[in-house]
Design a protein around this motif. Structure first.
Motif, short mmCIF file in Angstrom:
data_model
loop_
_atom_site.label_atom_id
_atom_site.label_comp_id
_atom_site.label_asym_id
_atom_site.label_seq_id
_atom_site.Cartn_x
_atom_site.Cartn_y
_atom_site.Cartn_z
N THR A 2 1.01 -1.18 0.09
CA THR A 2 0.05 0.11 0.11
C THR A 2 0.93 1.48 0.24
OG1 THR A 2 -0.15 -0.03 2.41
CG2 THR A 2 -2.10 -1.15 1.12
N TYR A 5 -0.60 4.31 1.71
CA TYR A 5 -2.01 4.69 1.42
C TYR A 5 -2.95 4.27 2.17
CZ TYR A 5 0.36 7.07 -2.72
OH TYR A 5 1.06 7.70 -3.65
N VAL A 7 -7.39 3.48 2.78
CA VAL A 7 -8.35 3.49 2.18
C VAL A 7 -9.08 4.58 1.88
CG1 VAL A 7 -10.71 2.15 1.90
CG2 VAL A 7 -8.89 0.96 2.91
N ASP A 8 -9.48 5.16 0.60
CA ASP A 8 -10.39 6.13 0.44
C ASP A 8 -11.83 5.93 0.64
OD1 ASP A 8 -8.01 7.84 -0.65
OD2 ASP A 8 -8.19 6.73 -2.62
N PRO A 10 -13.53 5.20 3.51
CA PRO A 10 -13.59 3.78 4.48
C PRO A 10 -15.15 3.22 4.23
CG PRO A 10 -12.53 5.09 5.72
CD PRO A 10 -12.66 5.72 4.37
N LEU A 13 -16.47 1.34 1.56
CA LEU A 13 -16.22 -0.29 1.52
C LEU A 13 -16.69 -0.82 2.77
CD1 LEU A 13 -14.17 -2.15 0.24
CD2 LEU A 13 -12.26 -1.43 1.71
N TYR A 56 -12.96 -2.05 -5.48
CA TYR A 56 -12.82 -0.74 -5.00
C TYR A 56 -11.41 -0.85 -3.79
CZ TYR A 56 -13.90 3.37 -2.08
OH TYR A 56 -13.77 4.56 -1.49
N ALA A 57 -11.50 -2.03 -3.22
CA ALA A 57 -10.19 -2.23 -2.35
C ALA A 57 -9.06 -2.32 -3.08
CB ALA A 57 -10.57 -3.51 -1.60
N TYR A 58 -9.06 -3.27 -4.01
CA TYR A 58 -7.67 -2.99 -5.15
C TYR A 58 -7.49 -1.66 -5.53
CZ TYR A 58 -4.66 -3.55 -8.96
OH TYR A 58 -3.72 -3.73 -9.93
N THR A 60 -8.26 1.31 -4.49
CA THR A 60 -7.90 2.34 -3.29
C THR A 60 -6.62 1.96 -2.67
OG1 THR A 60 -8.74 3.86 -1.53
CG2 THR A 60 -9.18 1.43 -1.56
N LEU A 61 -6.04 0.88 -2.53
CA LEU A 61 -4.99 0.14 -1.73
C LEU A 61 -3.84 -0.06 -2.63
CD1 LEU A 61 -6.68 -2.25 0.91
CD2 LEU A 61 -5.56 0.29 1.13
#
Length: 87
Positions: A2, A5, A7-8, A10, A13, A56-58, A60-61
């Protein structure tokens, strides 16, 4: 990977994950009670929510760091540039 960085947004998510868990539970209830058609529809929703949460997780991270790394390389910085920090 990461690179510091986070999570934008959160809560987005978390909402996707909670929605996916709820849809999976509702799918199991529907199938166990013999309601195949509604169960199938809810299963589709569950798959979409799981895919959205994973994407989304991929993004943002991991994706964000990869994009920044690529953009910085494309700048072809030499080290003698002057920059302005705008905040």
């Amino acid at each position: 990977m990461t690179d510091g960085y986070a999570v934008d947004a959160p809560k987005i998510l978390i909402g996707l994950c909670l929605g996916a868990v709820t849809a999976v539970f509702a799918t199991l209830v529907a199938f166990l009670s013999g309601r195949w058609l509604p169960g199938t529809g809810i299963a589709v929703v569950a798959v979409v929510l799981v895919a959205a949460a994973a994407s989304y997780a991929y993004a943002t991270l991991i994706g964000k760091a990869l994009l920044w790394r690529r953009e910085i390389v494309l700048l072809a910085l030499r080290g003698d540039e002057t920059t302005v920090d705008l905040g």
